[in-house]
Design a protein around this motif. Structure first.
Motif, PDB file in Angstrom:
ATOM      1  N   ILE A   1       1.178  -1.485  -0.065  1.00 49.30           N
ATOM      2  CA  ILE A   1       0.210   0.504   0.110  1.00 49.30           C
ATOM      3  C   ILE A   1       0.686   1.515  -0.458  1.00 49.30           C
ATOM      4  CG2 ILE A   1      -1.965   1.186   1.277  1.00 49.30           C
ATOM      5  CD1 ILE A   1      -2.629  -1.173   2.942  1.00 49.30           C
ATOM      6  N   GLY A   2       0.626   1.705  -0.772  1.00 51.82           N
ATOM      7  CA  GLY A   2       1.209   2.981  -1.215  1.00 51.82           C
ATOM      8  C   GLY A   2       0.785   4.795  -0.757  1.00 51.82           C
ATOM      9  N   VAL A   3       1.523   4.821  -0.205  1.00 47.09           N
ATOM     10  CA  VAL A   3       0.796   6.128   0.807  1.00 47.09           C
ATOM     11  C   VAL A   3       1.454   7.565   0.240  1.00 47.09           C
ATOM     12  CG1 VAL A   3      -0.665   7.485   3.056  1.00 47.09           C
ATOM     13  CG2 VAL A   3       0.098   4.691   2.715  1.00 47.09           C
ATOM     14  N   GLY A   4       0.817   8.790  -0.304  1.00 56.02           N
ATOM     15  CA  GLY A   4       1.269  10.070  -0.452  1.00 56.02           C
ATOM     16  C   GLY A   4       1.427   9.690  -1.987  1.00 56.02           C
ATOM     17  N   LYS A   5       3.763  10.250  -2.369  1.00 54.07           N
ATOM     18  CA  LYS A   5       3.626   9.969  -3.047  1.00 54.07           C
ATOM     19  C   LYS A   5       4.702   8.649  -3.653  1.00 54.07           C
ATOM     20  CE  LYS A   5       8.103  12.986  -1.785  1.00 54.07           C
ATOM     21  NZ  LYS A   5       8.982  14.112  -2.348  1.00 54.07           N
ATOM     22  N   ILE A   6       4.604   7.910  -3.073  1.00 52.19           N
ATOM     23  CA  ILE A   6       5.054   6.530  -3.392  1.00 52.19           C
ATOM     24  C   ILE A   6       5.311   5.735  -4.589  1.00 52.19           C
ATOM     25  CG2 ILE A   6       5.656   4.152  -2.525  1.00 52.19           C
ATOM     26  CD1 ILE A   6       6.694   5.972  -0.306  1.00 52.19           C
ATOM     27  N   TYR A   7       3.763   5.598  -5.274  1.00 54.32           N
ATOM     28  CA  TYR A   7       3.648   5.858  -6.561  1.00 54.32           C
ATOM     29  C   TYR A   7       4.411   6.134  -7.114  1.00 54.32           C
ATOM     30  CZ  TYR A   7       0.692   3.736 -10.534  1.00 54.32           C
ATOM     31  OH  TYR A   7       0.709   3.723 -11.593  1.00 54.32           O
ATOM     32  N   ASP A   8       3.705   7.616  -7.188  1.00 54.16           N
ATOM     33  CA  ASP A   8       5.091   8.153  -8.459  1.00 54.16           C
ATOM     34  C   ASP A   8       6.822   8.061  -8.111  1.00 54.16           C
ATOM     35  OD1 ASP A   8       2.028   9.819  -9.348  1.00 54.16           O
ATOM     36  OD2 ASP A   8       2.608  10.959  -7.617  1.00 54.16           O
ATOM     37  N   ILE A   9       7.101   7.684  -6.927  1.00 51.78           N
ATOM     38  CA  ILE A   9       8.126   7.603  -7.035  1.00 51.78           C
ATOM     39  C   ILE A   9       9.089   6.383  -7.479  1.00 51.78           C
ATOM     40  CG2 ILE A   9      10.114   7.418  -5.222  1.00 51.78           C
ATOM     41  CD1 ILE A   9       8.611   8.998  -2.998  1.00 51.78           C
ATOM     42  N   PHE A  10       8.114   5.129  -7.579  1.00 50.58           N
ATOM     43  CA  PHE A  10       8.108   3.656  -7.908  1.00 50.58           C
ATOM     44  C   PHE A  10       7.479   3.766  -8.848  1.00 50.58           C
ATOM     45  CE2 PHE A  10       9.602   3.334  -3.899  1.00 50.58           C
ATOM     46  CZ  PHE A  10      10.617   2.575  -3.849  1.00 50.58           C
TER      47      PHE A  10
ATOM     48  N   VAL B   1       3.190  -2.172  -6.103  1.00 56.40           N
ATOM     49  CA  VAL B   1       1.950  -0.986  -5.801  1.00 56.40           C
ATOM     50  C   VAL B   1       1.197  -1.659  -5.585  1.00 56.40           C
ATOM     51  CG1 VAL B   1       1.246   1.220  -4.573  1.00 56.40           C
ATOM     52  CG2 VAL B   1       3.297   0.633  -5.553  1.00 56.40           C
ATOM     53  N   THR B   2       0.384  -2.543  -5.040  1.00 56.03           N
ATOM     54  CA  THR B   2      -0.639  -2.791  -5.616  1.00 56.03           C
ATOM     55  C   THR B   2      -2.056  -2.248  -4.674  1.00 56.03           C
ATOM     56  OG1 THR B   2      -1.106  -3.759  -2.627  1.00 56.03           O
ATOM     57  CG2 THR B   2       0.188  -5.082  -4.379  1.00 56.03           C
ATOM     58  N   ASP B   3      -1.807  -1.426  -4.024  1.00 59.26           N
ATOM     59  CA  ASP B   3      -2.896   0.099  -3.737  1.00 59.26           C
ATOM     60  C   ASP B   3      -2.520   1.390  -3.307  1.00 59.26           C
ATOM     61  OD1 ASP B   3      -5.090   0.435  -2.799  1.00 59.26           O
ATOM     62  OD2 ASP B   3      -5.709  -0.105  -0.832  1.00 59.26           O
ATOM     63  N   THR B   4      -2.713   2.281  -4.102  1.00 57.51           N
ATOM     64  CA  THR B   4      -2.231   3.449  -3.592  1.00 57.51           C
ATOM     65  C   THR B   4      -3.559   4.102  -2.661  1.00 57.51           C
ATOM     66  OG1 THR B   4      -1.220   3.183  -6.013  1.00 57.51           O
ATOM     67  CG2 THR B   4      -1.564   5.426  -5.104  1.00 57.51           C
ATOM     68  N   ILE B   5      -2.692   5.247  -1.948  1.00 59.47           N
ATOM     69  CA  ILE B   5      -3.816   6.540  -1.637  1.00 59.47           C
ATOM     70  C   ILE B   5      -2.616   7.800  -1.494  1.00 59.47           C
ATOM     71  CG2 ILE B   5      -4.690   6.994   1.026  1.00 59.47           C
ATOM     72  CD1 ILE B   5      -4.745   4.271   1.953  1.00 59.47           C
ATOM     73  N   ARG B   6      -3.371   8.412  -2.187  1.00 57.88           N
ATOM     74  CA  ARG B   6      -3.016   9.875  -2.705  1.00 57.88           C
ATOM     75  C   ARG B   6      -3.658  10.913  -1.067  1.00 57.88           C
ATOM     76  NH1 ARG B   6       0.332  10.307  -6.833  1.00 57.88           N
ATOM     77  NH2 ARG B   6      -0.636   8.882  -8.687  1.00 57.88           N
ATOM     78  N   THR B   7      -2.076  11.719  -0.550  1.00 57.97           N
ATOM     79  CA  THR B   7      -2.361  12.740   0.221  1.00 57.97           C
ATOM     80  C   THR B   7      -2.809  13.440  -0.199  1.00 57.97           C
ATOM     81  OG1 THR B   7      -0.587  12.252   1.255  1.00 57.97           O
ATOM     82  CG2 THR B   7      -2.244  10.882   1.966  1.00 57.97           C
ATOM     83  N   SER B   8      -3.336  15.442   0.427  1.00 61.64           N
ATOM     84  CA  SER B   8      -2.619  16.518   0.555  1.00 61.64           C
ATOM     85  C   SER B   8      -1.831  16.636   0.871  1.00 61.64           C
ATOM     86  CB  SER B   8      -3.897  16.810   0.657  1.00 61.64           C
ATOM     87  OG  SER B   8      -4.374  16.912   1.666  1.00 61.64           O
ATOM     88  N   GLY B   9      -0.963  16.101   2.096  1.00 60.44           N
ATOM     89  CA  GLY B   9       0.127  16.648   2.144  1.00 60.44           C
ATOM     90  C   GLY B   9       0.557  15.342   4.008  1.00 60.44           C
ATOM     91  N   ASN B  10       1.626  16.260   4.963  1.00 58.67           N
ATOM     92  CA  ASN B  10       0.741  15.469   6.022  1.00 58.67           C
ATOM     93  C   ASN B  10      -0.164  15.318   6.968  1.00 58.67           C
ATOM     94  OD1 ASN B  10       3.967  15.708   5.545  1.00 58.67           O
ATOM     95  ND2 ASN B  10       4.114  16.630   7.484  1.00 58.67           N
TER      96      ASN B  10
END
Length: 391
Positions: free
Chosen positions: A233-242, A247-256
């Motif tokens: 599970i990638g949270v934040g910009k993990i999906y973008d970095i890799f 990555v099997t699941d992505t949760i994008r966030t607006s900040g800390n």
């Protein structure tokens, strides 16, 4: 019970200059020492986990009894940026630093981009993402030329007004740039930066930012885990970095703040594998802008969330807190990242108590240890610390 690993990257939370900091112009940099002086800094939970017990850390009061295990990690890769730092955490070391462009991109890059997109380019300099809109946004609206700029990071950023260049078209232009920028000019990320507004006074970037990352040069921890059927599970910009690899699941966030909220929510979620969480505001909002109090307050906010998380960990959970490089807000020679050691703070019922591992070479110790804990064989760079960390 399913084994879960929570890997939290406090983006840029360095703990002191590395021995080769002189090669990077970063002698004397120390992110932790700078923010610890602020009245906004209060991190009792990270203190309990050994933050001030780490080798070389002279600020703060060491914990008499460390909750779990701790270590100071030294980067093995030749770099000090987000992409290389995360890749190394995931088991891929980089001999070559990703290219940066403090004086803008060379003419051949800009000319080829103009040729392929059919639009002229303006700016082509290192710029703050908000200031560049004030200085070039109106010209862009008059002419339709694309605003291309960079930063201290290895990035090629393209800004365009949503009414002048539809977002889908901006994405196409950024994919063109990504396809171009390989090899010598293989920047870590191409970033689409759409904005709205009527004039320099009210231009604002929209949430439709999109990153086009360089793919890791070989398989990482994420690939090994997902191939073994584990959740990643990638949270934040993990999906973008890799670039989404592994990555099997992505949760994008607006900040800390949202990232911490998601981190806590994931402790209530049933999964087996890894939750890989990046908290970007330390770096993007406070480090590069050399805002000591803001950085310190962000550390305090995270520590409050950490206190809740420690109470919510299940029997077979492993929690690792680390960073990917430094970005010392008190280091005023540049506004760049800084070449620093990073912390590795580890907690869970499976972790040895009051256990200081000293200094470990290679961020890859994290990825190697996680794969070992989850029972997944992986050909990764880094030391497996399982025997030293785990009960």
């Amino acid at each position: 019970m399913a084994k879960r690993v929570f890997l939290v990257v406090l983006d840029s939370f360095g703990v002191g200059a590395e021995p080769d900091a002189d090669k990077f112009g970063d002698v004397g940099a120390n992110t932790l020492a700078s923010i610890a002086k602020s009245e906004k800094f209060h991190t009792p939970n990270m203190r309990k986990m050994g933050l001030f017990n780490l080798d070389g850390v002279t600020c703060g009061e060491p914990a008499a009894q460390v909750l779990g295990s701790c270590a100071r990690l030294q980067e093995a890769s030749n770099g000090k940026d987000t992409t290389i730092g995360h890749w190394e955490i995931a088991g891929v070391e980089s001999e070559r630093a990703l290219p940066t462009y403090p004086n803008g991109f060379p003419p051949e890059v800009i000319e080829e981009f103009e040729k392929r997109t059919g639009r002229k380019v303006i700016c082509n300099a290192t710029y703050s993402g908000t200031e560049v809109l004030k200085d070039y946004g109106e010209e862009h609206m008059r002419t339709g030329a694309l605003i291309v700029y960079t930063s201290a990071d290895s990035v090629f950023q393209v800004a365009a007004h949503e009414e002048i260049v539809p977002v889908a078209q901006l994405y196409e232009y950024c994919q063109i740039a990504r396809d171009m920028l390989k090899g010598e000019h293989g920047v870590g990320r191409v970033i689409a930066r759409p904005f709205v507004g009527t004039c320099a006074a009210d231009f604002q970037r929209t949430p439709r930012r999109h990153d086009y990352s360089l793919k890791p040069p070989r398989k990482t921890m994420l690939d090994a885990l997902s191939a073994a059927g584990k959740d990643v599970i990638g949270v934040g910009k993990i999906y973008d970095i890799f670039d989404g690899e592994g990555v099997t699941d992505t949760i994008r966030t607006s900040g800390n703040t949202e990232g911490i909220k998601v981190m806590l929510e994931l402790t209530d979620r049933d999964f087996e594998g890894l939750a890989f969480i990046n908290l970007v505001d330390f770096d993007m909002v406070y480090g590069h802008r050399r805002n000591i109090d803001g950085y310190a307050a962000a550390a305090t906010e995270f520590d409050q969330g950490l206190g809740e998380m420690l109470k919510k960990l299940r029997k077979d959970d492993l929690l690792i807190i680390t960073a990917d490089h430094g970005c010392d807000p008190g280091f005023t020679k540049t506004t760049d990242h800084t070449r620093e050691y990073v912390p590795m703070l580890v907690a869970g019922s499976c972790v040895k108590e009051n256990n200081n591992l000293g200094t470990v070479l290679g961020f890859g110790a994290i990825g190697k240890t996680i794969c070992s804990y989850l029972g997944v064989p992986a050909d990764l760079a880094g030391q497996d610390l399982s025997d030293r960390l785990l009960v």
